[in-house]
Design a protein around this motif. Structure first.
Motif, PDB file in Angstrom:
ATOM      1  N   GLY A  19      46.207  38.473  49.906  1.00 49.56           N
ATOM      2  CA  GLY A  19      46.672  38.953  51.197  1.00 49.56           C
ATOM      3  C   GLY A  19      47.959  39.762  51.065  1.00 49.56           C
ATOM      4  N   ALA A  20      48.887  39.295  50.247  1.00 51.85           N
ATOM      5  CA  ALA A  20      50.144  40.021  50.037  1.00 51.85           C
ATOM      6  C   ALA A  20      49.882  41.373  49.389  1.00 51.85           C
ATOM      7  CB  ALA A  20      51.089  39.191  49.174  1.00 51.85           C
ATOM      8  N   VAL A  21      48.988  41.412  48.429  1.00 51.99           N
ATOM      9  CA  VAL A  21      48.644  42.684  47.783  1.00 51.99           C
ATOM     10  C   VAL A  21      48.017  43.634  48.795  1.00 51.99           C
ATOM     11  CG1 VAL A  21      47.091  43.746  46.085  1.00 51.99           C
ATOM     12  CG2 VAL A  21      48.448  41.752  45.461  1.00 51.99           C
ATOM     13  N   ALA A  22      47.168  43.130  49.664  1.00 47.28           N
ATOM     14  CA  ALA A  22      46.538  43.974  50.684  1.00 47.28           C
ATOM     15  C   ALA A  22      47.575  44.547  51.646  1.00 47.28           C
ATOM     16  CB  ALA A  22      45.479  43.178  51.447  1.00 47.28           C
ATOM     17  N   VAL A  23      48.535  43.729  52.074  1.00 48.71           N
ATOM     18  CA  VAL A  23      49.568  44.203  52.992  1.00 48.71           C
ATOM     19  C   VAL A  23      50.423  45.280  52.329  1.00 48.71           C
ATOM     20  CG1 VAL A  23      51.690  43.506  54.182  1.00 48.71           C
ATOM     21  CG2 VAL A  23      49.633  42.115  54.389  1.00 48.71           C
ATOM     22  N   VAL A  24      50.836  45.041  51.103  1.00 42.76           N
ATOM     23  CA  VAL A  24      51.651  46.031  50.382  1.00 42.76           C
ATOM     24  C   VAL A  24      50.855  47.307  50.151  1.00 42.76           C
ATOM     25  CG1 VAL A  24      52.826  46.506  48.197  1.00 42.76           C
ATOM     26  CG2 VAL A  24      53.163  44.318  49.345  1.00 42.76           C
ATOM     27  N   ALA A  25      49.577  47.187  49.820  1.00 44.18           N
ATOM     28  CA  ALA A  25      48.745  48.364  49.604  1.00 44.18           C
ATOM     29  C   ALA A  25      48.624  49.205  50.871  1.00 44.18           C
ATOM     30  CB  ALA A  25      47.363  47.948  49.101  1.00 44.18           C
ATOM     31  N   VAL A  26      48.467  48.557  52.021  1.00 40.34           N
ATOM     32  CA  VAL A  26      48.376  49.288  53.294  1.00 40.34           C
ATOM     33  C   VAL A  26      49.690  50.001  53.590  1.00 40.34           C
ATOM     34  CG1 VAL A  26      48.187  48.974  55.789  1.00 40.34           C
ATOM     35  CG2 VAL A  26      46.540  47.886  54.272  1.00 40.34           C
ATOM     36  N   ILE A  27      50.816  49.325  53.366  1.00 38.02           N
ATOM     37  CA  ILE A  27      52.127  49.949  53.596  1.00 38.02           C
ATOM     38  C   ILE A  27      52.320  51.149  52.686  1.00 38.02           C
ATOM     39  CG2 ILE A  27      54.616  49.575  53.370  1.00 38.02           C
ATOM     40  CD1 ILE A  27      54.078  46.665  54.287  1.00 38.02           C
ATOM     41  N   VAL A  28      52.002  51.004  51.422  1.00 36.24           N
ATOM     42  CA  VAL A  28      52.145  52.119  50.475  1.00 36.24           C
ATOM     43  C   VAL A  28      51.206  53.256  50.837  1.00 36.24           C
ATOM     44  CG1 VAL A  28      51.780  52.787  48.056  1.00 36.24           C
ATOM     45  CG2 VAL A  28      53.010  50.683  48.602  1.00 36.24           C
ATOM     46  N   PHE A  29      49.988  52.935  51.255  1.00 30.60           N
ATOM     47  CA  PHE A  29      49.031  53.974  51.644  1.00 30.60           C
ATOM     48  C   PHE A  29      49.569  54.818  52.791  1.00 30.60           C
ATOM     49  CE2 PHE A  29      45.616  55.212  54.570  1.00 30.60           C
ATOM     50  CZ  PHE A  29      44.928  56.106  53.759  1.00 30.60           C
ATOM     51  N   PHE A  30      50.058  54.144  53.843  1.00 26.47           N
ATOM     52  CA  PHE A  30      50.573  54.895  54.991  1.00 26.47           C
ATOM     53  C   PHE A  30      51.860  55.634  54.653  1.00 26.47           C
ATOM     54  CE2 PHE A  30      47.795  52.014  57.507  1.00 26.47           C
ATOM     55  CZ  PHE A  30      47.028  53.019  58.085  1.00 26.47           C
ATOM     56  N   ALA A  31      52.685  55.081  53.776  1.00 24.47           N
ATOM     57  CA  ALA A  31      53.905  55.773  53.357  1.00 24.47           C
ATOM     58  C   ALA A  31      53.561  57.037  52.578  1.00 24.47           C
ATOM     59  CB  ALA A  31      54.776  54.843  52.520  1.00 24.47           C
ATOM     60  N   LEU A  32      52.616  56.936  51.666  1.00 17.34           N
ATOM     61  CA  LEU A  32      52.208  58.123  50.892  1.00 17.34           C
ATOM     62  C   LEU A  32      51.543  59.162  51.789  1.00 17.34           C
ATOM     63  CD1 LEU A  32      50.814  56.496  47.636  1.00 17.34           C
ATOM     64  CD2 LEU A  32      52.895  57.846  47.882  1.00 17.34           C
ATOM     65  N   ARG A  33      50.743  58.686  52.729  1.00 19.97           N
ATOM     66  CA  ARG A  33      50.082  59.602  53.653  1.00 19.97           C
ATOM     67  C   ARG A  33      51.109  60.363  54.493  1.00 19.97           C
ATOM     68  NH1 ARG A  33      45.709  57.374  57.910  1.00 19.97           N
ATOM     69  NH2 ARG A  33      46.155  58.958  59.438  1.00 19.97           N
TER      70      ARG A  33
END
Length: 61
Positions: free
Chosen positions: A37-51
């Motif tokens: 779950g923590a990896v998923a949350v961080v991945a979503v944050i990084v995805f939107f930041a990169l986008r």
């Protein structure tokens, strides 16, 4: 000591050992799920930041 008392003591020991292993496996599974779950949350944050970063750089050029 009666025969039934010995079986009761052995049953209690077996129940404690089985419960120990079940709880250990449960905690391991809970830790894995929490980590996932923590990896998923961080991945979503990084995805939107990169986008957002790439959208902003497209507008400036």
């Amino acid at each position: 000591m009666k025969n039934s008392s010995i079986w009761t003591v052995l049953g209690v020991i077996a129940a404690v050992m089985i419960a120990w292993f079940v709880i250990e496996a449960l905690f391991r599974l809970m830790f894995w799920v929490a980590k996932l779950g923590a990896v998923a949350v961080v991945a979503v944050i990084v995805f939107f930041a990169l986008r957002a970063l790439f959208k902003r750089s497209d507008r400036t050029s």
